[in-house]
Write a protein that holds these residues in place. Structure first.
Motif, short mmCIF file in Angstrom:
data_model
loop_
_atom_site.label_atom_id
_atom_site.label_comp_id
_atom_site.label_asym_id
_atom_site.label_seq_id
_atom_site.Cartn_x
_atom_site.Cartn_y
_atom_site.Cartn_z
N LYS A 26 33.93 38.08 -15.34
CA LYS A 26 35.12 38.13 -16.19
C LYS A 26 36.17 39.07 -15.58
N VAL A 31 36.78 34.69 -15.79
CA VAL A 31 35.96 33.56 -16.22
C VAL A 31 34.80 34.06 -17.09
N GLY A 34 30.00 29.72 -19.60
CA GLY A 34 29.92 28.87 -20.78
C GLY A 34 28.62 28.08 -20.83
N HIS A 63 30.44 32.31 -23.43
CA HIS A 63 31.08 31.35 -24.32
C HIS A 63 29.98 30.37 -24.71
N ASP A 88 34.01 19.37 -18.69
CA ASP A 88 34.62 20.56 -19.30
C ASP A 88 34.46 21.75 -18.36
N ASP A 90 35.16 24.76 -18.72
CA ASP A 90 34.74 26.01 -19.37
C ASP A 90 33.24 26.07 -19.62
N HIS A 92 29.59 25.85 -18.00
CA HIS A 92 28.89 25.94 -16.71
C HIS A 92 27.43 25.51 -16.81
N ASN A 292 32.70 29.06 -9.31
CA ASN A 292 33.91 29.80 -8.95
C ASN A 292 33.87 30.30 -7.50
#
Length: 299
Positions: A26, A31, A34, A63, A88, A90, A92, A292
Protein backbone atom coordinates in the motif's frame (compact mmCIF):
# COMPACT_ATOMS: atom_id res chain seq x y z
CA UNK A 1 6.94 -36.76 25.37
CA UNK A 2 6.82 -35.04 22.00
CA UNK A 3 7.03 -31.33 21.39
CA UNK A 4 3.59 -30.04 20.44
CA UNK A 5 3.81 -27.99 17.26
CA UNK A 6 1.74 -24.88 18.00
CA UNK A 7 -0.11 -24.11 14.78
CA UNK A 8 -1.89 -21.13 16.32
CA UNK A 9 1.35 -19.40 17.31
CA UNK A 10 3.05 -20.14 13.98
CA UNK A 11 -0.02 -18.96 12.07
CA UNK A 12 -0.06 -15.72 14.08
CA UNK A 13 3.58 -15.10 13.14
CA UNK A 14 2.84 -15.64 9.44
CA UNK A 15 -0.23 -13.38 9.59
CA UNK A 16 1.95 -10.65 11.11
CA UNK A 17 4.33 -10.94 8.15
CA UNK A 18 1.40 -10.91 5.70
CA UNK A 19 0.11 -7.71 7.30
CA UNK A 20 3.55 -6.11 7.02
CA UNK A 21 3.76 -7.09 3.35
CA UNK A 22 0.24 -5.73 2.75
CA UNK A 23 1.13 -2.41 4.37
CA UNK A 24 4.33 -2.21 2.35
CA UNK A 25 2.44 -2.74 -0.92
CA UNK A 26 0.00 0.00 0.00
CA UNK A 27 2.85 2.39 0.86
CA UNK A 28 4.91 1.64 -2.26
CA UNK A 29 2.20 1.21 -4.89
CA UNK A 30 -1.01 2.48 -3.33
CA UNK A 31 -2.44 -1.02 -3.83
CA UNK A 32 -4.54 -2.94 -1.30
CA UNK A 33 -4.55 -6.75 -1.77
CA UNK A 34 -8.03 -7.87 -2.76
CA UNK A 35 -9.58 -11.24 -1.91
CA UNK A 36 -12.99 -12.35 -3.22
CA UNK A 37 -14.76 -15.37 -1.77
CA UNK A 38 -17.75 -16.81 -3.62
CA UNK A 39 -20.18 -19.00 -1.69
CA UNK A 40 -23.25 -20.73 -3.13
CA UNK A 41 -26.13 -21.85 -0.94
CA UNK A 42 -26.60 -21.94 2.81
CA UNK A 43 -24.38 -24.76 4.12
CA UNK A 44 -23.67 -23.72 7.75
CA UNK A 45 -20.11 -25.09 7.85
CA UNK A 46 -19.21 -23.31 4.61
CA UNK A 47 -20.59 -20.02 5.91
CA UNK A 48 -18.56 -20.44 9.11
CA UNK A 49 -15.38 -20.97 7.07
CA UNK A 50 -16.12 -18.02 4.80
CA UNK A 51 -16.78 -15.72 7.76
CA UNK A 52 -13.43 -16.76 9.27
CA UNK A 53 -11.66 -16.02 5.97
CA UNK A 54 -13.28 -12.60 5.73
CA UNK A 55 -12.31 -11.74 9.31
CA UNK A 56 -8.71 -12.82 8.74
CA UNK A 57 -8.53 -10.85 5.45
CA UNK A 58 -9.56 -7.68 7.27
CA UNK A 59 -6.92 -8.35 9.94
CA UNK A 60 -4.36 -8.46 7.12
CA UNK A 61 -5.52 -5.10 5.77
CA UNK A 62 -7.04 -6.60 2.62
CA UNK A 63 -9.93 -5.44 0.49
CA UNK A 64 -12.27 -8.34 1.27
CA UNK A 65 -15.33 -9.18 -0.84
CA UNK A 66 -17.89 -11.91 -0.14
CA UNK A 67 -20.30 -12.85 -2.92
CA UNK A 68 -23.17 -14.98 -1.63
CA UNK A 69 -25.26 -16.69 -4.28
CA UNK A 70 -28.54 -18.60 -3.76
CA UNK A 71 -28.50 -22.39 -3.76
CA UNK A 72 -30.38 -22.51 -7.07
CA UNK A 73 -27.65 -20.54 -8.90
CA UNK A 74 -26.96 -22.07 -12.31
CA UNK A 75 -23.58 -23.17 -13.66
CA UNK A 76 -23.62 -20.31 -16.17
CA UNK A 77 -24.44 -17.74 -13.49
CA UNK A 78 -21.65 -18.93 -11.22
CA UNK A 79 -19.12 -18.97 -14.06
CA UNK A 80 -20.19 -15.43 -15.04
CA UNK A 81 -19.35 -14.24 -11.50
CA UNK A 82 -15.90 -15.86 -11.71
CA UNK A 83 -15.23 -14.23 -15.11
CA UNK A 84 -16.13 -10.82 -13.70
CA UNK A 85 -13.74 -11.32 -10.78
CA UNK A 86 -11.01 -12.45 -13.21
CA UNK A 87 -11.38 -9.08 -14.94
CA UNK A 88 -11.49 -7.00 -11.74
CA UNK A 89 -8.07 -5.40 -11.25
CA UNK A 90 -8.81 -4.75 -7.56
CA UNK A 91 -9.18 -8.47 -6.88
CA UNK A 92 -5.91 -10.41 -6.66
CA UNK A 93 -7.26 -13.65 -5.18
CA UNK A 94 -10.43 -15.59 -5.98
CA UNK A 95 -11.75 -18.48 -3.91
CA UNK A 96 -14.90 -20.48 -4.62
CA UNK A 97 -15.99 -22.14 -1.39
CA UNK A 98 -16.42 -25.90 -1.71
CA UNK A 99 -18.47 -28.04 -1.71
CA UNK A 100 -20.90 -26.54 -4.20
CA UNK A 101 -24.57 -27.63 -4.35
CA UNK A 102 -25.00 -30.99 -6.07
CA UNK A 103 -26.30 -29.61 -9.35
CA UNK A 104 -23.11 -27.60 -9.95
CA UNK A 105 -19.88 -28.97 -11.43
CA UNK A 106 -16.98 -27.59 -9.41
CA UNK A 107 -14.13 -28.65 -11.74
CA UNK A 108 -14.78 -26.20 -14.61
CA UNK A 109 -15.48 -23.42 -12.11
CA UNK A 110 -12.12 -23.91 -10.39
CA UNK A 111 -10.26 -24.15 -13.70
CA UNK A 112 -11.97 -20.94 -14.87
CA UNK A 113 -10.19 -18.94 -12.16
CA UNK A 114 -7.09 -17.33 -13.64
CA UNK A 115 -4.05 -19.21 -12.31
CA UNK A 116 -2.47 -15.98 -11.04
CA UNK A 117 -5.61 -15.38 -8.91
CA UNK A 118 -6.08 -19.02 -7.87
CA UNK A 119 -5.14 -18.52 -4.22
CA UNK A 120 -6.45 -22.00 -3.35
CA UNK A 121 -3.74 -23.41 -5.65
CA UNK A 122 -6.20 -25.82 -7.29
CA UNK A 123 -5.87 -24.99 -11.00
CA UNK A 124 -4.12 -27.48 -13.26
CA UNK A 125 -1.63 -24.73 -14.12
CA UNK A 126 -0.60 -24.22 -10.50
CA UNK A 127 -0.57 -27.97 -9.85
CA UNK A 128 1.67 -28.40 -12.90
CA UNK A 129 4.03 -25.63 -11.82
CA UNK A 130 4.39 -27.25 -8.40
CA UNK A 131 5.10 -30.62 -10.03
CA UNK A 132 7.84 -28.98 -12.12
CA UNK A 133 9.34 -27.24 -9.09
CA UNK A 134 8.29 -23.72 -10.13
CA UNK A 135 7.86 -22.03 -6.76
CA UNK A 136 8.33 -18.51 -8.15
CA UNK A 137 5.30 -18.07 -10.41
CA UNK A 138 2.77 -20.63 -9.16
CA UNK A 139 0.49 -20.60 -6.11
CA UNK A 140 0.58 -23.57 -3.73
CA UNK A 141 -2.46 -25.27 -2.22
CA UNK A 142 -2.97 -23.80 1.24
CA UNK A 143 -3.06 -26.82 3.57
CA UNK A 144 0.11 -28.48 2.22
CA UNK A 145 1.84 -25.08 2.14
CA UNK A 146 0.89 -24.55 5.79
CA UNK A 147 2.01 -28.05 6.71
CA UNK A 148 5.42 -27.30 5.20
CA UNK A 149 5.70 -24.18 7.37
CA UNK A 150 5.10 -26.41 10.43
CA UNK A 151 7.68 -28.94 9.25
CA UNK A 152 10.24 -26.17 8.65
CA UNK A 153 9.64 -24.95 12.21
CA UNK A 154 11.10 -28.28 13.39
CA UNK A 155 13.61 -29.24 10.69
CA UNK A 156 14.48 -26.03 8.82
CA UNK A 157 14.11 -25.64 5.06
CA UNK A 158 16.47 -28.42 3.92
CA UNK A 159 15.16 -31.93 4.57
CA UNK A 160 18.15 -33.72 3.02
CA UNK A 161 18.64 -37.21 4.44
CA UNK A 162 15.17 -37.43 5.96
CA UNK A 163 12.56 -40.01 4.99
CA UNK A 164 9.05 -38.60 4.63
CA UNK A 165 5.87 -40.65 4.29
CA UNK A 166 2.58 -39.08 3.19
CA UNK A 167 -0.50 -41.21 3.84
CA UNK A 168 -3.08 -39.94 1.38
CA UNK A 169 -2.93 -39.22 -2.35
CA UNK A 170 -5.65 -36.63 -2.91
CA UNK A 171 -5.21 -33.83 -5.43
CA UNK A 172 -6.13 -31.34 -2.70
CA UNK A 173 -3.48 -32.41 -0.22
CA UNK A 174 -1.54 -35.64 -0.63
CA UNK A 175 0.00 -35.07 -4.05
CA UNK A 176 1.06 -31.43 -3.48
CA UNK A 177 2.38 -32.36 -0.02
CA UNK A 178 4.59 -35.02 -1.56
CA UNK A 179 5.88 -32.54 -4.15
CA UNK A 180 6.75 -29.96 -1.50
CA UNK A 181 8.63 -32.49 0.61
CA UNK A 182 10.50 -33.72 -2.46
CA UNK A 183 11.52 -30.18 -3.40
CA UNK A 184 12.84 -29.71 0.14
CA UNK A 185 15.17 -32.69 -0.55
CA UNK A 186 13.33 -35.29 1.54
CA UNK A 187 13.11 -38.86 0.30
CA UNK A 188 9.37 -39.25 -0.14
CA UNK A 189 7.05 -42.28 -0.04
CA UNK A 190 3.44 -41.74 -1.10
CA UNK A 191 1.18 -44.20 0.70
CA UNK A 192 -2.58 -44.71 0.76
CA UNK A 193 -5.40 -47.08 1.70
CA UNK A 194 -4.21 -49.76 -0.73
CA UNK A 195 -0.56 -49.66 0.30
CA UNK A 196 0.68 -53.03 1.54
CA UNK A 197 2.36 -53.06 4.97
CA UNK A 198 1.25 -49.48 5.59
CA UNK A 199 2.10 -49.48 9.31
CA UNK A 200 5.59 -50.82 8.58
CA UNK A 201 6.21 -48.14 5.92
CA UNK A 202 4.92 -45.37 8.19
CA UNK A 203 7.21 -46.52 11.00
CA UNK A 204 10.28 -45.81 8.84
CA UNK A 205 9.38 -42.13 8.43
CA UNK A 206 11.34 -39.30 9.99
CA UNK A 207 8.43 -37.09 8.90
CA UNK A 208 5.00 -38.74 8.89
CA UNK A 209 2.09 -36.82 7.33
CA UNK A 210 -1.35 -38.34 7.87
CA UNK A 211 -4.24 -37.31 5.63
CA UNK A 212 -6.44 -40.42 5.65
CA UNK A 213 -9.78 -38.95 6.71
CA UNK A 214 -10.16 -41.78 9.23
CA UNK A 215 -10.13 -40.83 12.90
CA UNK A 216 -7.16 -42.19 14.88
CA UNK A 217 -6.17 -44.61 12.13
CA UNK A 218 -2.46 -43.98 12.73
CA UNK A 219 -1.44 -45.78 15.92
CA UNK A 220 1.62 -45.25 18.11
CA UNK A 221 3.41 -48.27 16.63
CA UNK A 222 3.15 -46.60 13.20
CA UNK A 223 5.40 -43.80 14.50
CA UNK A 224 9.18 -44.01 14.47
CA UNK A 225 10.60 -42.86 17.83
CA UNK A 226 11.52 -39.20 17.53
CA UNK A 227 9.63 -38.66 14.25
CA UNK A 228 7.78 -35.48 13.35
CA UNK A 229 4.05 -36.20 12.90
CA UNK A 230 1.79 -33.85 10.94
CA UNK A 231 -1.88 -34.72 11.45
CA UNK A 232 -4.07 -33.24 8.72
CA UNK A 233 -7.26 -35.11 9.59
CA UNK A 234 -10.24 -33.67 11.41
CA UNK A 235 -13.30 -35.74 12.35
CA UNK A 236 -16.09 -34.64 14.66
CA UNK A 237 -17.27 -37.45 16.95
CA UNK A 238 -19.89 -37.63 19.72
CA UNK A 239 -18.63 -36.74 23.21
CA UNK A 240 -21.43 -37.67 25.63
CA UNK A 241 -19.03 -37.21 28.54
CA UNK A 242 -19.16 -33.47 27.78
CA UNK A 243 -22.95 -33.41 27.88
CA UNK A 244 -25.88 -34.35 25.71
CA UNK A 245 -25.31 -33.60 22.02
CA UNK A 246 -21.70 -32.49 22.57
CA UNK A 247 -18.88 -33.42 20.19
CA UNK A 248 -15.12 -33.31 20.03
CA UNK A 249 -12.55 -33.27 17.24
CA UNK A 250 -10.16 -36.11 16.45
CA UNK A 251 -7.29 -36.25 14.01
CA UNK A 252 -6.08 -39.13 11.87
CA UNK A 253 -3.47 -39.95 14.53
CA UNK A 254 -4.07 -41.51 17.93
CA UNK A 255 -2.63 -38.41 19.55
CA UNK A 256 -2.46 -39.50 23.19
CA UNK A 257 -0.45 -42.62 22.35
CA UNK A 258 1.62 -41.17 19.49
CA UNK A 259 2.67 -38.14 21.53
CA UNK A 260 4.66 -40.48 23.79
CA UNK A 261 6.69 -41.79 20.84
CA UNK A 262 7.08 -38.86 18.41
CA UNK A 263 9.66 -36.12 18.63
CA UNK A 264 7.21 -33.44 17.52
CA UNK A 265 3.50 -33.67 16.71
CA UNK A 266 0.61 -31.42 15.70
CA UNK A 267 -2.46 -31.49 17.93
CA UNK A 268 -6.03 -31.53 16.61
CA UNK A 269 -7.37 -28.91 16.85
CA UNK A 270 -4.67 -26.24 16.93
CA UNK A 271 -2.09 -27.76 14.60
CA UNK A 272 -2.53 -27.78 10.83
CA UNK A 273 -5.99 -26.19 10.94
CA UNK A 274 -4.95 -22.59 11.69
CA UNK A 275 -2.39 -22.71 8.87
CA UNK A 276 -4.89 -23.24 6.05
CA UNK A 277 -6.60 -19.83 6.18
CA UNK A 278 -3.22 -18.28 7.03
CA UNK A 279 -1.64 -19.53 3.80
CA UNK A 280 -4.69 -18.33 1.87
CA UNK A 281 -3.82 -14.84 3.11
CA UNK A 282 -0.16 -15.38 2.21
CA UNK A 283 -1.12 -16.47 -1.31
CA UNK A 284 -3.31 -13.39 -1.72
CA UNK A 285 -0.53 -10.97 -0.83
CA UNK A 286 1.90 -12.92 -3.05
CA UNK A 287 -0.58 -12.63 -5.95
CA UNK A 288 -0.99 -8.90 -5.33
CA UNK A 289 2.78 -8.32 -5.40
CA UNK A 290 3.17 -10.27 -8.65
CA UNK A 291 0.24 -8.42 -10.26
CA UNK A 292 2.11 -5.19 -9.59
CA UNK A 293 5.46 -6.36 -10.93
CA UNK A 294 7.12 -6.76 -7.55
CA UNK A 295 9.13 -9.66 -6.13
CA UNK A 296 6.71 -11.57 -3.91
CA UNK A 297 7.43 -12.04 -0.20
CA UNK A 298 8.12 -15.54 1.11
CA UNK A 299 6.48 -17.08 4.15
Amino acid sequence: MAERIDGKAIAADVISKVREASDRLKDEKGVVPGLAVVIVGDDPASHTYVAAKGKRAKECGFHSVQITLPAETSQDELEKVVRELNDDADIHGILVQLPLPDHLDEAPVIQLIRPEKDVDGLSVVNAGKLALGDMKTGLISCTPAGSMVLIRSVHGSDLSGLNAVVIGRSNLFGKPMGQLLLQANATVTMAHSRTANLAEIAARADILVAATGRAEMVKADWVKPGATVIDVGITRVPAPERGEGKTRLLGDVDFVAAEKVAGAITPVPGGVGPMTITMLMANTVIAAYRANGLAAPEF
